[in-house]
Design a protein around this motif. Structure first.
Motif, mmCIF file in Angstrom:
data_model
loop_
_atom_site.group_PDB
_atom_site.id
_atom_site.type_symbol
_atom_site.label_atom_id
_atom_site.label_comp_id
_atom_site.label_asym_id
_atom_site.label_seq_id
_atom_site.Cartn_x
_atom_site.Cartn_y
_atom_site.Cartn_z
ATOM 1 N N LEU A 100 28.727 39.100 -31.178
ATOM 2 C CA LEU A 100 28.030 37.980 -30.526
ATOM 3 C C LEU A 100 27.048 37.297 -31.461
ATOM 4 N N GLY A 101 27.120 37.621 -32.750
ATOM 5 C CA GLY A 101 26.220 36.989 -33.714
ATOM 6 C C GLY A 101 24.842 37.609 -33.755
ATOM 7 N N ILE A 102 24.712 38.833 -33.253
ATOM 8 C CA ILE A 102 23.443 39.553 -33.252
ATOM 9 C C ILE A 102 23.422 40.507 -34.434
ATOM 10 N N ALA A 103 22.430 40.353 -35.316
ATOM 11 C CA ALA A 103 22.350 41.194 -36.511
ATOM 12 C C ALA A 103 21.297 42.277 -36.390
ATOM 13 N N SER A 104 20.490 42.229 -35.330
ATOM 14 C CA SER A 104 19.440 43.229 -35.153
ATOM 15 C C SER A 104 19.128 43.368 -33.676
ATOM 16 N N VAL A 105 18.822 44.609 -33.260
ATOM 17 C CA VAL A 105 18.405 44.861 -31.892
ATOM 18 C C VAL A 105 17.140 45.710 -31.905
ATOM 19 N N HIS A 106 16.342 45.562 -30.858
ATOM 20 C CA HIS A 106 15.176 46.403 -30.654
ATOM 21 C C HIS A 106 15.504 47.373 -29.523
ATOM 22 N N GLU A 107 15.641 48.640 -29.875
ATOM 23 C CA GLU A 107 15.949 49.671 -28.895
ATOM 24 C C GLU A 107 14.667 50.142 -28.225
ATOM 25 N N CYS A 108 14.656 50.130 -26.895
ATOM 26 C CA CYS A 108 13.488 50.568 -26.140
ATOM 27 C C CYS A 108 13.789 51.924 -25.512
ATOM 28 N N GLY A 109 13.352 52.971 -26.188
ATOM 29 C CA GLY A 109 13.575 54.333 -25.723
ATOM 30 C C GLY A 109 12.286 54.970 -25.264
ATOM 31 N N GLY A 110 12.373 56.241 -24.912
ATOM 32 C CA GLY A 110 11.200 56.970 -24.460
ATOM 33 C C GLY A 110 11.603 58.120 -23.574
ATOM 34 N N PRO A 111 10.677 58.996 -23.266
ATOM 35 C CA PRO A 111 11.004 60.191 -22.485
ATOM 36 C C PRO A 111 11.617 59.887 -21.119
ATOM 37 N N GLU A 112 11.278 58.754 -20.527
ATOM 38 C CA GLU A 112 11.804 58.425 -19.205
ATOM 39 C C GLU A 112 13.059 57.553 -19.282
ATOM 40 N N ILE A 113 13.486 57.209 -20.498
ATOM 41 C CA ILE A 113 14.652 56.351 -20.685
ATOM 42 C C ILE A 113 15.776 57.099 -21.384
ATOM 43 N N SER A 114 15.430 57.816 -22.445
ATOM 44 C CA SER A 114 16.423 58.535 -23.231
ATOM 45 C C SER A 114 15.751 59.751 -23.851
ATOM 46 N N ASP A 115 16.525 60.636 -24.454
ATOM 47 C CA ASP A 115 15.902 61.768 -25.120
ATOM 48 C C ASP A 115 15.778 61.485 -26.616
#
Length: 521
Positions: free
Chosen positions: A203-218
């Motif tokens: 989709l033409g996206i070269a970078s993403v900001h991943e939003c993680g954390g104890p209540e979202i992912s390990d």
């Protein structure tokens, strides 16, 4: 030894500094030359653009990659329009799974159904043949779960947000979410992450900001995703949302201790913290942090030299966050707080006073234009939850941009799909005309704004010496002044449902490396 060079020629370049440029030379990951075809230097490889548009690649400033990949390769419920349709989808999907599997689905949104009644846990059990079922609502802040999954999590009974019907919110939801995700193997997670990042690149996206954390992912999920960053895929900049967890965020390789550090919930689940009551439910939602906790978190971030941030949707939650900012300024000074470029994710329900706080403290607003496209306007979810007057003022990107709030646009995928040009058009076609941005401003917020949000100020431009990070587009509606035509010529046809076809990505290049090419998998 110098790496092979590549000349891209015969295109239309989004290059305000050199508007006549039709070609660029890439060498050693950077743009070594810009100009017209006739003046192009020799190169080891030549790519004929054939009139295609070349722009800086997009940054999606808020994603959940594993969840996105699981939805892309699993049970997508975003098109379901009734309880019966949801149960039918679960039954078909579950039939192909082992009897001990967990049925994971996402995306249902009852606010758009004619009959908003939801199936209970017992009906989910029957549809799934007794399998454990976890179906996250579009906001990811609540879920429908089966009796089998409830039985596997007896500790949820009595927790805030528990309901015996199987629609869980708040603490109860966090518990069952963790239990459901525990059934996903490490191999499945990695595969899902690759699927998500590959989709972003397409989709033409070269970078993403991943939003993680104890209540979202390990932590394993988070660090595993960071390990895929830039390896033939988009770069990943991670935010770890743990209160006063700046040291841990640095240890995990995160760029910030923020992202989904929850100051409240979500409007779809009626858990966003509002200053006035919900129109279609009891109470004003829930605030999860105090101003003192916000202050202490920002002071902790300053001590460890990392960016901080918070998820805050409702105006009451945002007011609490800003109260905490004021207290942090009293300890650290305004300049130090502003220099950190702390973030607030979503910022959906704002006021002039709250917007002024973003300006004062130099807060980056990470926002999702698709929220307005999907849920704004008369007869949609925002009106149901808030009433039309308050809904009309939601997601005020235009007002924020006009007074200098730094914006970084994204999708919150899988809450809404990654769709960068759709997001640009949604910002320019906000349901409230007073909140609209120009296409050019929205594009800048979805490209350079995302880089600036992670303190990479020289990225996101096509200029000599800049990183060679760009996308190549077919533009079925044409291009004007280095950008595609995204809106109908007739002003009456413009708006969230504008029929103008969006650009299609032909290639995505990250620091000189082709990470997506049309027709090549």
């Amino acid at each position: 030894m110098t790496n092979p060079s590549t000349l891209y020629r015969g295109g239309v370049l989004h290059c305000p500094a050199e508007p006549s440029a039709t070609a660029l030379l890439v060498r050693d990951g950077r743009i070594a030359w810009l100009g017209v075809d006739a003046d192009a230097p020799a190169a080891d490889r030549v790519v004929e653009l054939g009139g295609a548009l070349v722009t800086p690649a997009f940054v999606d400033a808020h994603v959940h990659a594993t969840d996105t990949g699981l939805v892309l390769s699993g049970l997508d419920l975003s098109s379901v329009r009734s309880a019966a349709g949801l149960l039918d989808a679960v039954a078909v999907f579950a039939a192909g799974l082992p009897s001990d599997a967990v049925v994971l689905g996402h995306g249902w949104d009852e606010s758009g159904w004619v009959d908003a009644a939801l199936p209970d846990a017992a009906r989910l059990d029957r549809a799934a043949g007794g399998r454990r079922v976890y179906l996250s609502q579009a906001s990811i802040h609540s879920a429908l779960v089966s009796q089998a999954l409830l039985a596997a999590c007896p500790q949820v009974v009595g927790l805030p947000g528990f309901d015996a019907s199987g629609w869980l919110r708040r603490d109860a939801h966090h518990v069952v979410r963790a239990a459901a995700r525990a059934g996903v193997t490490r191999g499945q997670r990695v595969a899902a992450q690759r699927v998500a990042l590959a989709r972003a690149a397409s989709l033409g996206i070269a970078s993403v900001h991943e939003c993680g954390g104890p209540e979202i992912s390990d932590e394993e999920d988070f660090t595993g995703l960071l390990g895929l960053s830039g390896a033939g895929l988009p770069e990943v900049y991670g935010y770890w949302g743990e209160l006063s967890g700046a040291a841990r965020a640095r240890e995990l390789g995160a760029v910030g201790a923020g992202g989904d550090l929850f100051a409240d919930g979500a409007l779809g689940s009626r858990t966003a913290h509002l200053s006035g009551p919900y129109r279609d439910g009891e109470g004003c939602g829930h605030g999860y942090l105090s101003a003192d906790q916000v202050r202490d978190h920002l002071v902790d971030c300053a001590a460890h030299g990392v960016q901080g941030g918070f998820h805050a949707i409702g105006d009451a939650a945002i007011a609490t966050v800003l109260e905490g900012f004021a207290a942090a300024v009293a300890r650290l000074g305004t300049d130090r707080v502003r220099a950190a470029r702390h973030r607030v994710e979503h910022a959906e329900i704002m006021s002039k006073r709250l917007i002024a706080g973003f300006v004062e403290y130099g807060i980056v607003a990470s926002m999702q234009p698709a929220f307005d496209r999907l849920w704004g306007g008369a007869g949609r979810m925002y009106e149901s939850r808030l009433g039309l007057d308050r809904a009309w003022e939601s997601n005020p990107m235009g007002a924020m941009h006009s007074v200098g709030v730094a914006l970084a646009l994204g999708s919150d995928s899988p809450v809404t799909p990654m769709d960068p040009w759709g997001s640009v058009r949604a910002a320019a076609a906000h349901h409230n005309p007073a909140q609209r941005m120009s296409v050019r401003a929205a594009f800048a917020a979805h490209t350079r704004g995302g880089w600036r949000a992670v303190h990479l100020d020289n990225e996101g431009v096509i200029a000599k010496g800049a990183p060679a990070t760009f996308a190549v587009w077919d533009t079925p509606a044409g291009a004007e002044r280095g950008l595609p035509v995204l809106q109908a010529e007739d002003p009456e046809a413009r708006g969230p449902q504008d029929p103008t076809p969006l650009p299609v990505c032909r290639a995505t290049v990250l620091r000189g490396e082709v990470i997506y090419e049309e027709g090549v998998s």
